[in-house]
Design a protein around this motif. Structure first.
Motif, mmCIF file in Angstrom:
data_model
loop_
_atom_site.group_PDB
_atom_site.id
_atom_site.type_symbol
_atom_site.label_atom_id
_atom_site.label_comp_id
_atom_site.label_asym_id
_atom_site.label_seq_id
_atom_site.Cartn_x
_atom_site.Cartn_y
_atom_site.Cartn_z
ATOM 1 N N TYR A 52 0.807 -1.238 0.000
ATOM 2 C CA TYR A 52 0.000 0.000 0.000
ATOM 3 C C TYR A 52 0.835 1.282 0.000
ATOM 4 O O TYR A 52 0.527 2.228 -0.711
ATOM 5 N N GLU A 53 1.845 1.315 0.885
ATOM 6 C CA GLU A 53 2.677 2.528 0.998
ATOM 7 C C GLU A 53 3.335 2.857 -0.333
ATOM 8 O O GLU A 53 3.301 3.993 -0.801
ATOM 9 N N LYS A 54 3.947 1.820 -0.925
ATOM 10 C CA LYS A 54 4.646 2.030 -2.197
ATOM 11 C C LYS A 54 3.661 2.436 -3.290
ATOM 12 O O LYS A 54 3.934 3.319 -4.101
ATOM 13 N N ALA A 55 2.484 1.790 -3.290
ATOM 14 C CA ALA A 55 1.471 2.130 -4.305
ATOM 15 C C ALA A 55 0.999 3.571 -4.120
ATOM 16 O O ALA A 55 0.856 4.314 -5.099
ATOM 17 N N ALA A 56 0.781 3.979 -2.866
ATOM 18 C CA ALA A 56 0.287 5.338 -2.606
ATOM 19 C C ALA A 56 1.301 6.377 -3.090
ATOM 20 O O ALA A 56 0.929 7.394 -3.690
ATOM 21 N N ASP A 57 2.594 6.121 -2.844
ATOM 22 C CA ASP A 57 3.629 7.047 -3.325
ATOM 23 C C ASP A 57 3.561 7.189 -4.843
ATOM 24 O O ASP A 57 3.655 8.290 -5.388
ATOM 25 N N ILE A 58 3.405 6.064 -5.517
ATOM 26 C CA ILE A 58 3.387 6.080 -6.988
ATOM 27 C C ILE A 58 2.132 6.786 -7.507
ATOM 28 O O ILE A 58 2.193 7.596 -8.439
ATOM 29 N N VAL A 191 -6.303 -1.504 -17.353
ATOM 30 C CA VAL A 191 -4.903 -1.324 -16.961
ATOM 31 C C VAL A 191 -4.427 -2.620 -16.325
ATOM 32 O O VAL A 191 -5.145 -3.211 -15.513
ATOM 33 N N LEU A 192 -3.239 -3.063 -16.691
ATOM 34 C CA LEU A 192 -2.680 -4.241 -16.014
ATOM 35 C C LEU A 192 -1.498 -3.811 -15.161
ATOM 36 O O LEU A 192 -0.494 -3.297 -15.663
ATOM 37 N N GLY A 193 -1.633 -4.017 -13.864
ATOM 38 C CA GLY A 193 -0.573 -3.656 -12.932
ATOM 39 C C GLY A 193 0.329 -4.834 -12.617
ATOM 40 O O GLY A 193 0.131 -5.945 -13.119
ATOM 41 N N PRO A 194 1.350 -4.595 -11.767
ATOM 42 C CA PRO A 194 2.258 -5.655 -11.347
ATOM 43 C C PRO A 194 1.559 -6.609 -10.382
ATOM 44 O O PRO A 194 0.706 -6.179 -9.603
ATOM 45 N N ASN A 195 1.902 -7.893 -10.455
ATOM 46 C CA ASN A 195 1.278 -8.886 -9.586
ATOM 47 C C ASN A 195 2.255 -9.453 -8.560
ATOM 48 O O ASN A 195 3.287 -9.998 -8.924
ATOM 49 N N MET A 196 1.906 -9.352 -7.282
ATOM 50 C CA MET A 196 2.724 -9.914 -6.208
ATOM 51 C C MET A 196 2.060 -11.152 -5.591
ATOM 52 O O MET A 196 2.525 -11.660 -4.575
ATOM 53 N N TYR A 208 10.246 -5.594 -5.729
ATOM 54 C CA TYR A 208 9.613 -4.281 -5.776
ATOM 55 C C TYR A 208 10.355 -3.294 -6.680
ATOM 56 O O TYR A 208 9.809 -2.255 -7.039
ATOM 57 N N GLU A 209 11.590 -3.631 -7.043
ATOM 58 C CA GLU A 209 12.265 -2.758 -8.011
ATOM 59 C C GLU A 209 11.518 -2.827 -9.346
ATOM 60 O O GLU A 209 11.130 -1.814 -9.917
ATOM 61 N N LYS A 210 11.278 -4.061 -9.790
ATOM 62 C CA LYS A 210 10.487 -4.248 -11.016
ATOM 63 C C LYS A 210 9.051 -3.804 -10.810
ATOM 64 O O LYS A 210 8.456 -3.143 -11.661
ATOM 65 N N GLY A 211 8.490 -4.185 -9.658
ATOM 66 C CA GLY A 211 7.077 -3.911 -9.387
ATOM 67 C C GLY A 211 6.755 -2.424 -9.432
ATOM 68 O O GLY A 211 5.760 -2.014 -10.023
ATOM 69 N N CYS A 212 7.608 -1.616 -8.797
ATOM 70 C CA CYS A 212 7.350 -0.171 -8.760
ATOM 71 C C CYS A 212 7.428 0.427 -10.160
ATOM 72 O O CYS A 212 6.624 1.275 -10.542
ATOM 73 N N LYS A 213 8.411 -0.034 -10.935
ATOM 74 C CA LYS A 213 8.551 0.458 -12.309
ATOM 75 C C LYS A 213 7.281 0.133 -13.118
ATOM 76 O O LYS A 213 6.749 0.972 -13.849
ATOM 77 N N ILE A 214 6.793 -1.094 -12.943
ATOM 78 C CA ILE A 214 5.595 -1.509 -13.687
ATOM 79 C C ILE A 214 4.368 -0.713 -13.239
ATOM 80 O O ILE A 214 3.544 -0.292 -14.058
ATOM 81 N N LEU A 215 4.264 -0.468 -11.926
ATOM 82 C CA LEU A 215 3.102 0.303 -11.458
ATOM 83 C C LEU A 215 3.172 1.755 -11.949
ATOM 84 O O LEU A 215 2.159 2.340 -12.329
ATOM 85 N N GLN A 216 4.377 2.317 -11.971
ATOM 86 C CA GLN A 216 4.534 3.678 -12.526
ATOM 87 C C GLN A 216 4.113 3.701 -13.992
ATOM 88 O O GLN A 216 3.386 4.592 -14.436
ATOM 89 N N ASP A 217 4.586 2.710 -14.749
ATOM 90 C CA ASP A 217 4.216 2.632 -16.165
ATOM 91 C C ASP A 217 2.707 2.465 -16.337
ATOM 92 O O ASP A 217 2.108 3.040 -17.248
ATOM 93 N N ALA A 218 2.109 1.668 -15.444
ATOM 94 C CA ALA A 218 0.666 1.409 -15.544
ATOM 95 C C ALA A 218 -0.122 2.710 -15.370
ATOM 96 O O ALA A 218 -1.030 3.002 -16.158
ATOM 97 N N TYR A 219 0.227 3.498 -14.346
ATOM 98 C CA TYR A 219 -0.488 4.766 -14.144
ATOM 99 C C TYR A 219 -0.189 5.771 -15.256
ATOM 100 O O TYR A 219 -1.082 6.512 -15.687
#
Ligand code: AR6
Length: 231
Positions: A52-58, A191-196, A208-219
């Motif tokens: 959640y924290e990382k997603a909220a920042d993004i 939209v397809l986001g990263p899956n954990m 989360y290095e890959k995950g954050c990049k993918i979530l940034q790209d998704a938004y």
């Protein structure tokens, strides 16, 4: 006309003041008039188990970039309950970052009933989709495909057969779709986001290095898709 949006390169600029809580009780008093509005769920933070924290920042970082370029258009982050952790986090962070309250709101309610029960006019809604772009699977994807009827499934097929993580596809909704008729939704952006979640395809195993990049790209893809409709 509505391509799949792949890692757009975007300028960044921050907005101005604080994000407003836009719950049901205030909905009738706060008017969004006819400004183009995108309602979106928090991508990847439920079934896909993204932090959640990382997603909220993004989310706040991407909103800051896009509110600056959206003209009079608005973004609304939606979740089902007042207890939503992601809504509280995003509200707090948006306030810290002085995001323009005219351009970004949060709203508690069902994204498929924003006009009929929330009094909120949103011409575009986003879906946290699966890679096959198929109905079902629970969460907001099931709710949107159910509410939109078979029209959404066929309109989606015309645009794309699948989606890779970090991408979005804009689907114009046929005027016969119940979601168009009752809610005034003219486009759905999948939209397809990263899956954990290890039980779902393409699990990132906590990377989360890959995950954050993918979530940034998704938004970025989502907001760029919305901008392409508004333009
Ligand atoms: N209205 C508003 N927000 C909603 C609604 C709704 N009707 N339903 C759920 N949410 P999720 P993900 C919120 O799990 O984590 C699907 O099965 C929810 O509280 O829908 O990206 C797909 O097929 C949360 O904040 O999406 C994919 O396989 C947010 O929507 C997978 O799950 C996203 O939760 C995607 O998982």
């Amino acid at each position: 006309a509505y391509p799949i949006l792949d890692n757009p390169n975007l300028e960044s600029k921050e907005g101005e003041s604080q994000g407003v809580a836009f719950d049901g009780s205030h909905a009738s008093r706060v008017s969004l008039d006819d400004a183009p509005t995108l309602a979106f769920p928090s991508i990847s933070t439920s079934d896909f188990q993204f932090n959640y924290e990382k997603a909220a920042d993004i989310i706040v970082e991407k909103i800051a970039e896009f509110t600056a370029k959206l003209g009079n258009a608005r973004l609304v982050l939606v979740d089902l309950t007042h207890k939503s952790k992601i809504l509280s986090l995003v509200k707090a962070k948006a306030s810290e970052k002085h995001i323009d309250t005219q351009k970004f709101l949060t709203h508690v309610g069902d994204i498929t009933k924003l006009h009929s029960t929330g009094g909120l006019n949103c011409n575009v809604i986003a879906n946290a989709a699966n890679w096959r772009l198929k109905p079902g699977g629970g969460g907001v994807n099931a709710a949107i495909f159910n509410a939109a009827g078979p029209e959404l499934e066929s309109a989606t097929k015309e645009r794309a057969k699948s989606l890779s993580p970090g991408n979005a596809v804009v689907v114009p909704l046929p005027a016969s779709s119940p979601l168009f008729v009752t809610e005034g939704v003219t486009h759905v952006i999948h939209v397809l986001g990263p899956n954990m979640n290890p039980q779902r395809p393409n699990c990132l195993n906590n990377d989360y290095e890959k995950g954050c990049k993918i979530l940034q790209d998704a938004y970025a893809s989502l907001f760029e898709g919305f901008a392409s409709i508004v333009r």
